[in-house]
Scaffold this motif. Sequence first.
Motif, PDB file in Angstrom:
ATOM      1  N   GLU A  12      15.502   6.117   9.800  1.00 58.40           N
ATOM      2  CA  GLU A  12      14.914   5.036   9.002  1.00 58.40           C
ATOM      3  C   GLU A  12      13.984   5.625   7.937  1.00 58.40           C
ATOM      4  N   PRO A  13      14.047   5.143   6.717  1.00 57.49           N
ATOM      5  CA  PRO A  13      13.106   5.612   5.695  1.00 57.49           C
ATOM      6  C   PRO A  13      11.684   5.149   6.025  1.00 57.49           C
ATOM      7  N   LEU A  14      10.716   5.972   5.683  1.00 58.19           N
ATOM      8  CA  LEU A  14       9.314   5.647   5.943  1.00 58.19           C
ATOM      9  C   LEU A  14       8.563   5.467   4.635  1.00 58.19           C
ATOM     10  N   SER A  15       7.607   4.574   4.641  1.00 60.09           N
ATOM     11  CA  SER A  15       6.727   4.460   3.478  1.00 60.09           C
ATOM     12  C   SER A  15       5.526   5.376   3.656  1.00 60.09           C
ATOM     13  N   HIS A  16       5.252   5.750   4.909  1.00 60.97           N
ATOM     14  CA  HIS A  16       4.128   6.629   5.223  1.00 60.97           C
ATOM     15  C   HIS A  16       4.477   7.375   6.505  1.00 60.97           C
ATOM     16  N   PRO A  17       4.173   8.663   6.604  1.00 59.98           N
ATOM     17  CA  PRO A  17       4.589   9.427   7.774  1.00 59.98           C
ATOM     18  C   PRO A  17       3.838   9.086   9.068  1.00 59.98           C
ATOM     19  N   ILE A  18       2.704   8.401   8.942  1.00 55.68           N
ATOM     20  CA  ILE A  18       1.910   8.071  10.120  1.00 55.68           C
ATOM     21  C   ILE A  18       1.788   6.560  10.226  1.00 55.68           C
ATOM     22  N   GLU A  19       1.996   6.025  11.442  1.00 58.21           N
ATOM     23  CA  GLU A  19       1.811   4.594  11.657  1.00 58.21           C
ATOM     24  C   GLU A  19       0.360   4.248  11.389  1.00 58.21           C
ATOM     25  N   ASN A  20       0.120   3.215  10.603  1.00 64.10           N
ATOM     26  CA  ASN A  20      -1.256   2.777  10.392  1.00 64.10           C
ATOM     27  C   ASN A  20      -1.274   1.273  10.248  1.00 64.10           C
ATOM     28  N   SER A  21      -2.464   0.723  10.400  1.00 59.71           N
ATOM     29  CA  SER A  21      -2.604  -0.715  10.240  1.00 59.71           C
ATOM     30  C   SER A  21      -3.686  -0.971   9.203  1.00 59.71           C
ATOM     31  N   ASN A  22      -3.826  -2.217   8.832  1.00 62.95           N
ATOM     32  CA  ASN A  22      -4.801  -2.585   7.825  1.00 62.95           C
ATOM     33  C   ASN A  22      -6.203  -2.231   8.323  1.00 62.95           C
ATOM     34  N   VAL A  23      -6.910  -1.422   7.558  1.00 62.87           N
ATOM     35  CA  VAL A  23      -8.249  -0.992   7.952  1.00 62.87           C
ATOM     36  C   VAL A  23      -9.330  -1.707   7.143  1.00 62.87           C
ATOM     37  N   PHE A  24      -8.930  -2.692   6.356  1.00 62.66           N
ATOM     38  CA  PHE A  24      -9.898  -3.422   5.550  1.00 62.66           C
ATOM     39  C   PHE A  24     -10.627  -4.459   6.394  1.00 62.66           C
TER      40      PHE A  24
END
Length: 104
Positions: free
Chosen positions: A50-62
């Motif tokens: 699957e293509p990734l937009s970012h190599p690390i899973e992250n969530s909204n930190v705002f």
Amino acid sequence: MAVTKKDVEKIAELSMLEFSDSELEQYTLEMNKILSYVEKLNELDTENVEPLSHPIENSNVFREDKLKNSVSTEEALKNAPDRTSEHFKVPKVISQKKQIGKFP
């Protein structure tokens, strides 16, 4: 695809860089190493990846948006050296006259 010394000279010229002959030789070797590594990566089977937009899973930190009072116009302008009732007054920095195609 290999990079030649002439290719590196052209890249240096476009980048407005100057290199000695030994540096040109070194950069030619290094660029060819990079290209051979990319060719090796192209050999990998990525059919089921699957293509990734970012190599690390992250969530909204705002943080949550919270409504709060803003500074009033009077409070913002109280220490201004020159002002109108609603705006800062500043010296003019752009002339009215336009000179098209002329540089200082």
